[in-house]
Design a protein around this motif. Structure first.
Motif, mmCIF file in Angstrom:
data_model
loop_
_atom_site.group_PDB
_atom_site.id
_atom_site.type_symbol
_atom_site.label_atom_id
_atom_site.label_comp_id
_atom_site.label_asym_id
_atom_site.label_seq_id
_atom_site.Cartn_x
_atom_site.Cartn_y
_atom_site.Cartn_z
ATOM 1 N N GLY A 134 -23.483 19.806 12.203
ATOM 2 C CA GLY A 134 -24.691 19.645 13.003
ATOM 3 C C GLY A 134 -24.620 18.521 14.027
ATOM 4 N N THR A 135 -23.490 17.835 14.114
ATOM 5 C CA THR A 135 -23.346 16.796 15.140
ATOM 6 C C THR A 135 -23.515 17.452 16.510
ATOM 7 N N PRO A 136 -24.310 16.855 17.388
ATOM 8 C CA PRO A 136 -24.555 17.487 18.693
ATOM 9 C C PRO A 136 -23.272 17.737 19.486
ATOM 10 N N VAL A 137 -23.192 18.919 20.082
ATOM 11 C CA VAL A 137 -22.062 19.290 20.935
ATOM 12 C C VAL A 137 -22.022 18.319 22.111
ATOM 13 N N GLY A 138 -20.820 17.882 22.474
ATOM 14 C CA GLY A 138 -20.645 16.943 23.576
ATOM 15 C C GLY A 138 -20.545 15.488 23.133
ATOM 16 N N THR A 139 -20.815 15.205 21.839
ATOM 17 C CA THR A 139 -20.672 13.844 21.326
ATOM 18 C C THR A 139 -19.207 13.430 21.453
ATOM 19 N N THR A 140 -18.955 12.198 21.898
ATOM 20 C CA THR A 140 -17.582 11.740 22.080
ATOM 21 C C THR A 140 -17.353 10.378 21.426
ATOM 22 N N ALA A 141 -16.097 10.100 21.190
ATOM 23 C CA ALA A 141 -15.633 8.787 20.735
ATOM 24 C C ALA A 141 -14.158 8.695 21.086
ATOM 25 N N SER A 142 -13.627 7.500 21.073
ATOM 26 C CA SER A 142 -12.201 7.311 21.340
ATOM 27 C C SER A 142 -11.414 7.335 20.047
#
Length: 192
Positions: A134-142
């Motif tokens: 369920g993590t929102p699509v488009g969430t980013t991290a390095s």
């Protein structure tokens, strides 16, 4: 004078014969996700295998590779690849960085019994990356080998010239994405 030049030529040739360590570390599997270049991670919680590779050819006696990311991404199941059986004691460990909400960190280490050839693109280690369902699509991290918490990854005890940093990008889980694409031809145009 000829003897001095001969000795100098032998010393130069000997120093050139000593192989350097590979240039650094990299990650395989970077693609255009539709949200930018990075490693796609499905939002349904399915783990994705990430591969740490060597960048450049060289000779090493060992490596101490660190990889780190931040929440909501997590790292699990780290494992060193034993390239041609050259490592005599590969290992790995996992730790939450300070707090599980801040990030996740893995240490991957391997030491050989001498000078071992490593080629550009050789697989050094693999681990899984995932996000909660369920993590929102488009969430980013390095995802990086030059970790803020423990420092840069190394060959033996020397710093390579290149560390790897890539984006982890949450994408729709594969079945939903395929269903959406399959339904596109069924969408009717509205008549005026």
């Amino acid at each position: 004078m000829t003897r001095v030049l001969s000795i100098a030529a032998v010393l130069v040739a000997a120093s050139m014969a000593v192989a350097a360590e590979p240039a650094g570390f990299g990650f395989a599997g970077v693609v255009d996700t539709g949200f930018g270049l990075g490693i796609p991670v499905p939002n349904d919680g399915t783990p994705v295998e990430v591969t740490l590779i060597a960048v450049g050819d060289g000779v090493v006696g060992g490596m101490q590779a660190y990889v780190e990311t931040s929440a909501p991404f997590s790292i699990t199941d780290p494992a060193v690849e034993n390239i041609g059986g050259m490592w005599n004691n590969p290992g790995s460990s996992l730790a939450a960085v300070a707090d599980a909400q801040l990030g996740y960190f893995a240490t991957l280490w391997a030491f050989g019994s001498g000078n071992n050839a490593v080629a550009d693109g050789d697989i050094l280690a693999k681990f899984n990356v995932s996000v909660p369902a369920g993590t929102p699509v488009g969430t980013t991290a390095s995802l990086t080998t030059d970790t803020p918490s423990y420092g840069p990854s190394t060959w033996d005890s020397a710093l390579p010239t290149g560390q790897a940093t890539v984006s982890l990008i949450v994408v729709p889980e594969p079945v939903s994405a395929l269903l959406l694409l399959a339904g596109l031809p069924l969408v009717r145009r509205r008549r005026a």
